[in-house]
Design a protein around this motif. Structure first.
Motif, PDB file in Angstrom:
ATOM      1  N   TYR A   1     -53.402  35.130 -31.609  1.00  0.00           N
ATOM      2  CA  TYR A   1     -52.219  34.270 -31.630  1.00  0.00           C
ATOM      3  C   TYR A   1     -52.379  33.104 -30.651  1.00  0.00           C
ATOM      4  O   TYR A   1     -52.150  31.937 -31.002  1.00  0.00           O
ATOM      5  CB  TYR A   1     -50.979  35.084 -31.283  1.00  0.00           C
ATOM      6  CG  TYR A   1     -49.731  34.259 -31.048  1.00  0.00           C
ATOM      7  CD1 TYR A   1     -48.932  33.855 -32.119  1.00  0.00           C
ATOM      8  CD2 TYR A   1     -49.353  33.868 -29.757  1.00  0.00           C
ATOM      9  CE1 TYR A   1     -47.788  33.093 -31.914  1.00  0.00           C
ATOM     10  CE2 TYR A   1     -48.213  33.113 -29.546  1.00  0.00           C
ATOM     11  CZ  TYR A   1     -47.439  32.730 -30.621  1.00  0.00           C
ATOM     12  OH  TYR A   1     -46.310  31.969 -30.402  1.00  0.00           O
TER      13      TYR A   1
ATOM     14  N   TYR B   1     -60.189  21.160 -27.315  1.00  0.00           N
ATOM     15  CA  TYR B   1     -61.203  22.145 -27.668  1.00  0.00           C
ATOM     16  C   TYR B   1     -62.510  21.471 -28.065  1.00  0.00           C
ATOM     17  O   TYR B   1     -63.593  21.894 -27.659  1.00  0.00           O
ATOM     18  CB  TYR B   1     -60.709  23.031 -28.826  1.00  0.00           C
ATOM     19  CG  TYR B   1     -59.910  24.217 -28.369  1.00  0.00           C
ATOM     20  CD1 TYR B   1     -60.500  25.473 -28.237  1.00  0.00           C
ATOM     21  CD2 TYR B   1     -58.558  24.090 -28.061  1.00  0.00           C
ATOM     22  CE1 TYR B   1     -59.772  26.569 -27.820  1.00  0.00           C
ATOM     23  CE2 TYR B   1     -57.807  25.175 -27.648  1.00  0.00           C
ATOM     24  CZ  TYR B   1     -58.421  26.414 -27.535  1.00  0.00           C
ATOM     25  OH  TYR B   1     -57.702  27.504 -27.111  1.00  0.00           O
TER      26      TYR B   1
ATOM     27  N   ARG C   1     -56.245  20.491 -30.421  1.00  0.00           N
ATOM     28  CA  ARG C   1     -57.597  20.693 -30.945  1.00  0.00           C
ATOM     29  C   ARG C   1     -58.608  19.720 -30.345  1.00  0.00           C
ATOM     30  O   ARG C   1     -59.779  20.061 -30.195  1.00  0.00           O
ATOM     31  CB  ARG C   1     -57.621  20.611 -32.462  1.00  0.00           C
ATOM     32  CG  ARG C   1     -57.273  19.277 -33.057  1.00  0.00           C
ATOM     33  CD  ARG C   1     -57.307  19.363 -34.588  1.00  0.00           C
ATOM     34  NE  ARG C   1     -57.093  18.088 -35.232  1.00  0.00           N
ATOM     35  CZ  ARG C   1     -55.922  17.550 -35.474  1.00  0.00           C
ATOM     36  NH1 ARG C   1     -54.817  18.189 -35.093  1.00  0.00           N
ATOM     37  NH2 ARG C   1     -55.815  16.386 -36.076  1.00  0.00           N
ATOM     38  N   GLU C   2     -58.172  18.492 -29.974  1.00  0.00           N
ATOM     39  CA  GLU C   2     -59.108  17.534 -29.388  1.00  0.00           C
ATOM     40  C   GLU C   2     -59.655  18.041 -28.060  1.00  0.00           C
ATOM     41  O   GLU C   2     -60.823  17.803 -27.723  1.00  0.00           O
ATOM     42  CB  GLU C   2     -58.421  16.174 -29.215  1.00  0.00           C
ATOM     43  CG  GLU C   2     -58.053  15.489 -30.518  1.00  0.00           C
ATOM     44  CD  GLU C   2     -59.264  15.252 -31.401  1.00  0.00           C
ATOM     45  OE1 GLU C   2     -60.375  15.063 -30.856  1.00  0.00           O
ATOM     46  OE2 GLU C   2     -59.109  15.271 -32.633  1.00  0.00           O
TER      47      GLU C   2
ATOM     48  N   SER D   1     -56.552  38.022 -38.485  1.00  0.00           N
ATOM     49  CA  SER D   1     -55.617  36.995 -38.937  1.00  0.00           C
ATOM     50  C   SER D   1     -54.300  37.026 -38.162  1.00  0.00           C
ATOM     51  O   SER D   1     -53.552  38.003 -38.231  1.00  0.00           O
ATOM     52  CB  SER D   1     -55.313  37.191 -40.424  1.00  0.00           C
ATOM     53  OG  SER D   1     -54.218  36.397 -40.826  1.00  0.00           O
TER      54      SER D   1
ATOM     55  N   THR E   1     -55.282  30.536 -31.546  1.00  0.00           N
ATOM     56  CA  THR E   1     -54.899  29.747 -32.720  1.00  0.00           C
ATOM     57  C   THR E   1     -53.799  28.744 -32.381  1.00  0.00           C
ATOM     58  O   THR E   1     -53.880  27.562 -32.741  1.00  0.00           O
ATOM     59  CB  THR E   1     -54.433  30.662 -33.864  1.00  0.00           C
ATOM     60  OG1 THR E   1     -55.473  31.582 -34.194  1.00  0.00           O
ATOM     61  CG2 THR E   1     -54.060  29.855 -35.094  1.00  0.00           C
ATOM     62  N   LYS E   2     -52.786  29.196 -31.675  1.00  0.00           N
ATOM     63  CA  LYS E   2     -51.686  28.313 -31.304  1.00  0.00           C
ATOM     64  C   LYS E   2     -52.178  27.179 -30.405  1.00  0.00           C
ATOM     65  O   LYS E   2     -51.823  26.003 -30.610  1.00  0.00           O
ATOM     66  CB  LYS E   2     -50.603  29.110 -30.580  1.00  0.00           C
ATOM     67  CG  LYS E   2     -49.416  28.277 -30.122  1.00  0.00           C
ATOM     68  CD  LYS E   2     -48.392  29.124 -29.363  1.00  0.00           C
ATOM     69  CE  LYS E   2     -47.241  28.278 -28.876  1.00  0.00           C
ATOM     70  NZ  LYS E   2     -46.260  29.086 -28.104  1.00  0.00           N
ATOM     71  N   ASP E   3     -53.007  27.523 -29.434  1.00  0.00           N
ATOM     72  CA  ASP E   3     -53.509  26.518 -28.502  1.00  0.00           C
ATOM     73  C   ASP E   3     -54.394  25.506 -29.217  1.00  0.00           C
ATOM     74  O   ASP E   3     -54.328  24.301 -28.957  1.00  0.00           O
ATOM     75  CB  ASP E   3     -54.279  27.210 -27.378  1.00  0.00           C
ATOM     76  CG  ASP E   3     -54.494  26.312 -26.182  1.00  0.00           C
ATOM     77  OD1 ASP E   3     -53.633  25.451 -25.921  1.00  0.00           O
ATOM     78  OD2 ASP E   3     -55.530  26.464 -25.509  1.00  0.00           O
ATOM     79  N   PHE E   4     -55.218  25.981 -30.136  1.00  0.00           N
ATOM     80  CA  PHE E   4     -56.093  25.080 -30.884  1.00  0.00           C
ATOM     81  C   PHE E   4     -55.284  24.118 -31.738  1.00  0.00           C
ATOM     82  O   PHE E   4     -55.553  22.909 -31.782  1.00  0.00           O
ATOM     83  CB  PHE E   4     -57.043  25.881 -31.769  1.00  0.00           C
ATOM     84  CG  PHE E   4     -57.916  25.023 -32.638  1.00  0.00           C
ATOM     85  CD1 PHE E   4     -59.062  24.435 -32.131  1.00  0.00           C
ATOM     86  CD2 PHE E   4     -57.583  24.792 -33.968  1.00  0.00           C
ATOM     87  CE1 PHE E   4     -59.860  23.625 -32.931  1.00  0.00           C
ATOM     88  CE2 PHE E   4     -58.367  23.992 -34.775  1.00  0.00           C
ATOM     89  CZ  PHE E   4     -59.517  23.402 -34.252  1.00  0.00           C
ATOM     90  N   LEU E   5     -54.279  24.622 -32.431  1.00  0.00           N
ATOM     91  CA  LEU E   5     -53.464  23.763 -33.293  1.00  0.00           C
ATOM     92  C   LEU E   5     -52.689  22.729 -32.486  1.00  0.00           C
ATOM     93  O   LEU E   5     -52.463  21.606 -32.946  1.00  0.00           O
ATOM     94  CB  LEU E   5     -52.501  24.620 -34.120  1.00  0.00           C
ATOM     95  CG  LEU E   5     -53.149  25.528 -35.163  1.00  0.00           C
ATOM     96  CD1 LEU E   5     -52.098  26.405 -35.832  1.00  0.00           C
ATOM     97  CD2 LEU E   5     -53.901  24.706 -36.210  1.00  0.00           C
ATOM     98  N   ASN E   6     -52.307  23.089 -31.290  1.00  0.00           N
ATOM     99  CA  ASN E   6     -51.535  22.178 -30.446  1.00  0.00           C
ATOM    100  C   ASN E   6     -52.407  21.174 -29.698  1.00  0.00           C
ATOM    101  O   ASN E   6     -51.922  20.108 -29.295  1.00  0.00           O
ATOM    102  CB  ASN E   6     -50.695  22.958 -29.431  1.00  0.00           C
ATOM    103  CG  ASN E   6     -49.524  23.666 -30.086  1.00  0.00           C
ATOM    104  OD1 ASN E   6     -49.027  23.246 -31.127  1.00  0.00           O
ATOM    105  ND2 ASN E   6     -49.080  24.752 -29.470  1.00  0.00           N
TER     106      ASN E   6
END
Length: 240
Positions: free
Chosen positions: A221, A234, A231-232, A191, A224-229
């Motif tokens: 970190y 990904y 996600r499309e 997490s 997760t940060k890259d995915f949230l910023n």
């Protein structure tokens, strides 16, 4: 702090051809110095972080199925071969504490139900009712809020049952305990919320040896940060 140093007692007796000594971090382990009250073990599945945490629980005298020294029950494959090869340096030595093993928490809850049948007071340490009568996340928080007091606490992927909001609640519990000098935590986790705990030490198991890493340099970190910023992006890569 209570537990200061974890070291290997007898490397010559380890069979490097059998599990868990085939795991690079475990095979190469010699000594680990703990420098703070909160330490995180991070790494991919199979990297050895849970194996070392379980070995620490064994050497500390906790039930490796999950629980404290006083929780006497067994589950399949809950022993620790590696734990027999470790030795500790304490200052001071404590016997209080708990080993949370998420994958066997159901068995631990059943064990508490059996204790309740014997003396009628076992639920007092878990909010007054069976852990099976609470949701998975609620039962974890009942354990944290009612059973955690003083000593060494070993948590193996506690986020498994906790929502992001409940993970923040756990961070508050950790802060209240460790900042008062009552507790030391070693936590294996995936997490990025938990491992963001301030002034903690993060140890990375992805490699041949354990290495210290900064929070912003962990894969957890950054992914997760890259995915949230983005996600499309990904999804385009994953689903093409």
């Amino acid at each position: 702090m209570f537990l200061r140093t974890i070291s290997l007692r007898d490397s010559a007796e380890m069979d490097n051809s059998s599990y868990p000594f085939t795991i690079p971090v475990i095979r190469n382990f010699r000594e680990l110095e703990l420098t703070g009250n909160v330490t995180f073990f991070v790494g991919e599945n199979g990297s050895g972080k849970s194996t070392l945490l379980e070995a620490i629980a064994h050497q500390a005298g906790f039930n490796t199925a999950g629980g404290s020294r006083n929780n006497l029950y067994e589950v399949h494959r809950s022993g620790s071969v590696f734990g027999e090869h470790l030795r500790f340096s304490w200052m001071p030595k404590v016997t209080e504490g708990f080993f949370l093993r998420s994958e066997t928490f159901y068995d631990f809850a059943s064990h508490i139900d059996e204790l309740q049948k014997i003396d009628g007071r076992a639920y007092d340490a878990y909010g007054g009712r069976s852990l099976h009568e609470q949701s998975h996340g609620e039962s974890f928080l009942s354990l944290f809020n009612n059973r955690f007091r003083k000593g060494l606490y070993l948590l193996d992927e506690p986020e498994a049952a906790l929502s992001p909001l409940r993970q923040l609640s756990l961070l508050k519990i950790i802060h209240d305990m460790e900042s008062s000098g009552r507790a030391q935590f070693i936590i294996a986790t995936h997490s990025p919320i938990l491992m963001g705990y301030p002034n903690s030490r993060i140890l990375d198991f992805d490699g041949d040896r354990i290495t210290e890493v900064e929070y912003e340099d962990t894969d957890h970190y950054n992914i997760t940060k890259d995915f949230l910023n983005a996600r499309e992006r990904y999804f385009r890569e994953l689903f093409r």
